[in-house]
Design a protein around this motif. Structure first.
Motif, mmCIF file in Angstrom:
data_model
loop_
_atom_site.group_PDB
_atom_site.id
_atom_site.type_symbol
_atom_site.label_atom_id
_atom_site.label_comp_id
_atom_site.label_asym_id
_atom_site.label_seq_id
_atom_site.Cartn_x
_atom_site.Cartn_y
_atom_site.Cartn_z
ATOM 1 N N HIS A 154 0.780 -1.259 -0.215
ATOM 2 C CA HIS A 154 0.048 -0.131 0.089
ATOM 3 C C HIS A 154 0.744 1.483 -0.358
ATOM 4 O O HIS A 154 2.137 1.461 0.306
ATOM 5 C CB HIS A 154 -1.186 0.350 0.659
ATOM 6 N N PHE A 155 0.278 2.654 0.112
ATOM 7 C CA PHE A 155 1.139 4.322 0.129
ATOM 8 C C PHE A 155 0.740 4.182 1.126
ATOM 9 O O PHE A 155 -0.885 4.310 1.783
ATOM 10 C CB PHE A 155 0.859 5.008 -1.494
ATOM 11 N N ALA A 156 1.347 5.046 1.933
ATOM 12 C CA ALA A 156 1.423 6.329 2.758
ATOM 13 C C ALA A 156 2.447 7.140 1.937
ATOM 14 O O ALA A 156 3.399 7.096 2.156
ATOM 15 C CB ALA A 156 2.323 5.971 3.876
ATOM 16 N N TYR A 157 1.607 8.250 2.573
ATOM 17 C CA TYR A 157 1.732 9.982 2.312
ATOM 18 C C TYR A 157 1.889 10.498 4.018
ATOM 19 O O TYR A 157 1.047 10.757 4.492
ATOM 20 C CB TYR A 157 0.918 10.767 0.852
ATOM 21 N N GLY A 158 3.006 11.812 3.365
ATOM 22 C CA GLY A 158 2.846 12.653 4.744
ATOM 23 C C GLY A 158 2.261 13.640 4.235
ATOM 24 O O GLY A 158 2.434 13.793 3.056
ATOM 25 N N PRO A 159 2.543 14.746 4.788
ATOM 26 C CA PRO A 159 1.744 16.422 5.333
ATOM 27 C C PRO A 159 2.616 16.809 3.758
ATOM 28 O O PRO A 159 3.745 16.834 3.491
ATOM 29 C CB PRO A 159 1.809 16.331 6.241
ATOM 30 N N TRP A 160 1.684 17.352 3.526
ATOM 31 C CA TRP A 160 2.314 18.656 2.660
ATOM 32 C C TRP A 160 3.068 19.635 2.872
ATOM 33 O O TRP A 160 2.048 20.112 4.207
ATOM 34 C CB TRP A 160 1.457 18.852 1.389
ATOM 35 N N VAL A 161 4.640 20.005 2.646
ATOM 36 C CA VAL A 161 5.021 20.836 3.469
ATOM 37 C C VAL A 161 6.006 21.904 2.815
ATOM 38 O O VAL A 161 6.147 21.770 1.160
ATOM 39 C CB VAL A 161 5.956 20.078 4.639
ATOM 40 N N GLY A 162 5.950 22.996 3.133
ATOM 41 C CA GLY A 162 7.511 23.484 2.480
ATOM 42 C C GLY A 162 8.697 23.845 2.242
ATOM 43 O O GLY A 162 8.346 22.502 2.636
ATOM 44 N N ILE A 163 9.455 24.366 1.267
ATOM 45 C CA ILE A 163 10.358 23.863 0.922
ATOM 46 C C ILE A 163 11.114 24.454 2.427
ATOM 47 O O ILE A 163 10.728 25.038 4.013
ATOM 48 C CB ILE A 163 11.299 25.301 -0.210
ATOM 49 N N GLU A 164 12.412 23.520 2.264
ATOM 50 C CA GLU A 164 13.442 23.902 3.582
ATOM 51 C C GLU A 164 13.087 22.773 5.119
ATOM 52 O O GLU A 164 13.160 23.143 6.296
ATOM 53 C CB GLU A 164 13.981 24.494 3.976
ATOM 54 N N LYS A 165 11.147 21.962 5.130
ATOM 55 C CA LYS A 165 10.789 21.148 5.510
ATOM 56 C C LYS A 165 10.842 19.926 5.438
ATOM 57 O O LYS A 165 10.502 18.911 4.014
ATOM 58 C CB LYS A 165 9.612 21.985 6.057
ATOM 59 N N LYS A 166 10.608 18.544 6.631
ATOM 60 C CA LYS A 166 10.485 17.328 6.356
ATOM 61 C C LYS A 166 8.881 17.328 5.910
ATOM 62 O O LYS A 166 8.286 17.820 7.189
ATOM 63 C CB LYS A 166 11.539 16.472 6.852
ATOM 64 N N SER A 167 9.060 16.268 5.274
ATOM 65 C CA SER A 167 7.324 15.794 5.663
ATOM 66 C C SER A 167 7.795 14.320 5.069
ATOM 67 O O SER A 167 8.273 13.466 4.219
ATOM 68 C CB SER A 167 6.965 15.201 4.075
ATOM 69 N N SER A 168 7.703 14.010 6.396
ATOM 70 C CA SER A 168 8.004 12.508 7.193
ATOM 71 C C SER A 168 6.634 11.779 7.162
ATOM 72 O O SER A 168 5.210 11.870 7.419
ATOM 73 C CB SER A 168 8.572 12.312 8.793
ATOM 74 N N MET A 169 6.735 9.952 7.208
ATOM 75 C CA MET A 169 5.755 9.381 7.254
ATOM 76 C C MET A 169 6.088 8.149 7.899
ATOM 77 O O MET A 169 7.100 7.122 7.435
ATOM 78 C CB MET A 169 4.914 9.417 6.155
ATOM 79 N N ALA A 170 5.163 6.888 8.496
ATOM 80 C CA ALA A 170 5.187 5.805 8.989
ATOM 81 C C ALA A 170 4.476 5.006 7.923
ATOM 82 O O ALA A 170 4.025 4.983 7.807
ATOM 83 C CB ALA A 170 5.804 4.934 10.446
ATOM 84 N N CYS A 171 5.055 3.385 7.718
ATOM 85 C CA CYS A 171 3.561 2.425 6.819
ATOM 86 C C CYS A 171 2.964 1.742 7.541
ATOM 87 O O CYS A 171 2.147 1.901 7.580
ATOM 88 C CB CYS A 171 4.824 1.518 6.235
#
Length: 107
Positions: free
Chosen positions: A74-91
């Protein structure tokens, strides 16, 4: 010829010149709105992140996750973030799911 027709014909080159000048400006604005210099990483077997360093707009991480028991993906998506910010996610639960691929989406 009446005066209205003369004025209309006299304005046509100016209007066309305005359109010709405005079109490249509009195109340049849209092209510069894309994030650039993006990187992805998988800090653990179960997590991933994406970050972009230049441009404007937003990025989000897209993980391809696999269930270690059933083998389904399956796919998991992180949050939308701006430049120089990390979009992180766990499965999901670290004991069961792992990341098979880390990618990103832009807007």
């Amino acid at each position: 010829m009446n005066i209205r027709k003369l004025m209309s014909l006299g304005m046509t080159p100016l209007v066309l010149a305005g359109i010709a000048v405005a079109a490249p400006i509009a195109g340049a604005t849209a092209a510069s709105a894309t994030p650039d210099g993006c990187q992805v990483a998988k800090p653990t077997e179960n997590t991933g992140y994406a970050i972009c360093h230049r441009g404007t707009g937003q990025v989000r991480v897209k993980l391809t996750c696999e269930d270690g028991i059933t083998g389904t993906r399956h796919f998991a998506y992180g949050p939308w973030v701006g430049i120089e910010k990390k979009s992180s996610m766990a499965c999901g639960a670290a004991q069961r799911y792992f990341v098979t691929e880390v990618g990103y989406q832009l807007r």
